[in-house]
Motif scaffolding. Structure first.
Motif, PDB file in Angstrom:
ATOM      1  N   LYS A  63       0.862  -1.131  -0.007  1.00  0.00           N
ATOM      2  CA  LYS A  63       0.128   0.103   0.087  1.00  0.00           C
ATOM      3  C   LYS A  63       0.902   1.280   0.078  1.00  0.00           C
ATOM      4  O   LYS A  63       2.071   1.207   0.319  1.00  0.00           O
ATOM      5  N   HIS A 107       3.291   4.207  -4.456  1.00  0.00           N
ATOM      6  CA  HIS A 107       1.811   4.182  -4.717  1.00  0.00           C
ATOM      7  C   HIS A 107       1.070   2.748  -4.340  1.00  0.00           C
ATOM      8  O   HIS A 107       1.919   1.768  -4.153  1.00  0.00           O
ATOM      9  N   ASP A 108      -0.062   2.730  -4.165  1.00  0.00           N
ATOM     10  CA  ASP A 108      -0.826   1.587  -3.778  1.00  0.00           C
ATOM     11  C   ASP A 108      -0.768   0.934  -4.897  1.00  0.00           C
ATOM     12  O   ASP A 108      -1.173   0.940  -6.038  1.00  0.00           O
ATOM     13  N   THR A 111      -2.822  -2.076  -4.658  1.00  0.00           N
ATOM     14  CA  THR A 111      -4.026  -2.936  -4.639  1.00  0.00           C
ATOM     15  C   THR A 111      -4.733  -3.287  -5.686  1.00  0.00           C
ATOM     16  O   THR A 111      -4.951  -4.534  -5.970  1.00  0.00           O
ATOM     17  N   ASP A 157       0.228  -4.812   6.202  1.00  0.00           N
ATOM     18  CA  ASP A 157       0.301  -4.685   4.685  1.00  0.00           C
ATOM     19  C   ASP A 157       0.241  -6.312   4.112  1.00  0.00           C
ATOM     20  O   ASP A 157      -0.205  -6.422   3.016  1.00  0.00           O
TER      21      ASP A 157
END
Length: 349
Positions: A156, A233-234, A236, A259
């Motif tokens: 994340k 940056h994420d 996900t 995480d």
């Protein structure tokens, strides 16, 4: 900025594999990196990437000096240890006018390293910040990552508290290097409280060795890598599309445990597993490497790779997804559940 400025030989009975690697300076689109190559280059490739302020020796030595792990990994792979820029032993300070790479630049560097050695698809092994870089690489170059073994990974974007904390660390690194508070904070990042020592327990040998190695690091070079990771940056959304099989280890006392749990919930549940290592910090490869052996062995069986005494086919066989049985690499067959289990160092072989 503050300054804080070989290899041994170990062998495995089965093949008498030497730990004396060959070092290469690889020019990439974002600067040069040092890559240490261990093993037979005709074998499938395993690429490693360490955490902030560590190089391959201080991050993976404990795992690879474990005879069973060396037997498993070096019998089946040629290992390509990528050191972050300026993290190799004896590195000079990187000039201040050299641009600081983004995390995307770091992932692209991995692809450039593969191109330099003429490698196609590779297995990846990364720790924390290095795990993030290799995961990002796997999302950008999906056909080139055949599998991920991640230790206390980040996935994340940093929370506000982590971002501000790292900013303080960056300022301390800029002015003082890895002395004092910075060094203690890095050791807290890597290790559990028990091995760091207390009034009841002395500081362990692995922490003392890491403390000594941190003295040799250049503060400005660590600053660059930490700055890149603090601007990450994420991942996900990208994780949901990741196709390669993934094995995640995380220490029970790791500050990055959340995480790791978040990551496992976003990956395809058929092809991932999480192992929570009891009484351990983030740097499982050094603090409790034996806890990694059995899950890694079952994970690699899905690629037709075995410890030498179990070998039934050539280790030179390509790592091809078509030879992988999804059932073999399900969490249940690896011996873990999506709810983290706990393992201990004491493993009988």
């Amino acid at each position: 900025m503050g300054d804080s400025s070989g290899s041994g030989s170990v062998s495995v009975d089965v093949e008498r594999i030497s730990f004396a690697g060959k070092e290469h300076l690889v020019r990439t689109r974002c600067g040069s990196v040092t890559v240490s190559v261990y093993g037979d280059e005709d074998k499938p490739a395993l690429v490693t990437y360490p955490d902030v302020a560590l190089n391959y020796m201080s991050c993976f030595q404990g795992l690879l000096f474990c005879p069973e792990a060396a037997s498993l990994l070096l019998h089946n792979f040629c290992i390509y240890h990528i050191n972050p820029q300026g993290h190799e032993l004896g590195a000079a300070p990187i000039p201040s006018d050299v641009p600081v790479p983004s995390v995307d630049d770091l992932a692209d560097q991995v692809a450039d390293v593969l191109d330099f050695f003429g490698l196609g698809s590779v297995m990846c092994l990364g720790v924390t910040a290095g795990a993030y870089v290799l995961t990002l690489f796997a999302t950008k170059y999906r056909e080139r990552a055949i599998g991920l073994m991640l230790v206390s990974p980040l996935c994340k974007a940093p929370s506000w508290s982590e971002w501000i904390y790292n900013k303080v660390m960056l300022n301390l690194l800029y002015y003082y290097g890895t002395r004092g508070l910075v060094k203690e904070r890095l050791l807290q990042r890597y290790f559990s409280k028990k091995v760091r020592g207390s009034a009841q327990y002395p500081e362990s040998d692995i922490v003392q060795a890491c403390r000594s190695l941190l003295d040799e690091r250049q503060g400005e070079n660590i600053w660059r890598f930490l700055h890149s990771i603090n601007e990450r940056h994420d991942l996900t959304d990208a994780l949901r599309k990741l196709q390669c099989r993934t094995l995640i280890f995380v220490g029970e006392n790791s500050e990055f445990r959340e995480d790791a749990i978040h990551m496992i919930t976003k990956l395809d549940r058929r092809y991932c597993a999480l192992v929570e290592v009891h009484d351990c910090g983030s740097l499982v490869t050094e603090e409790q490497p034996h806890a990694m052996l059995m899950p890694m062995e079952y994970f690699l069986m899905g690629y037709g790779l075995y410890r030498p005494y179990q070998l039934s086919s050539s280790p030179r066989s390509p790592l091809s997804p078509c030879c992988i049985s999804p059932e073999l690499l399900s969490p249940e067959s690896i011996g873990v559940k999506l709810k983290p289990i706990k393992t201990r160092v004491a493993v009988d072989f």
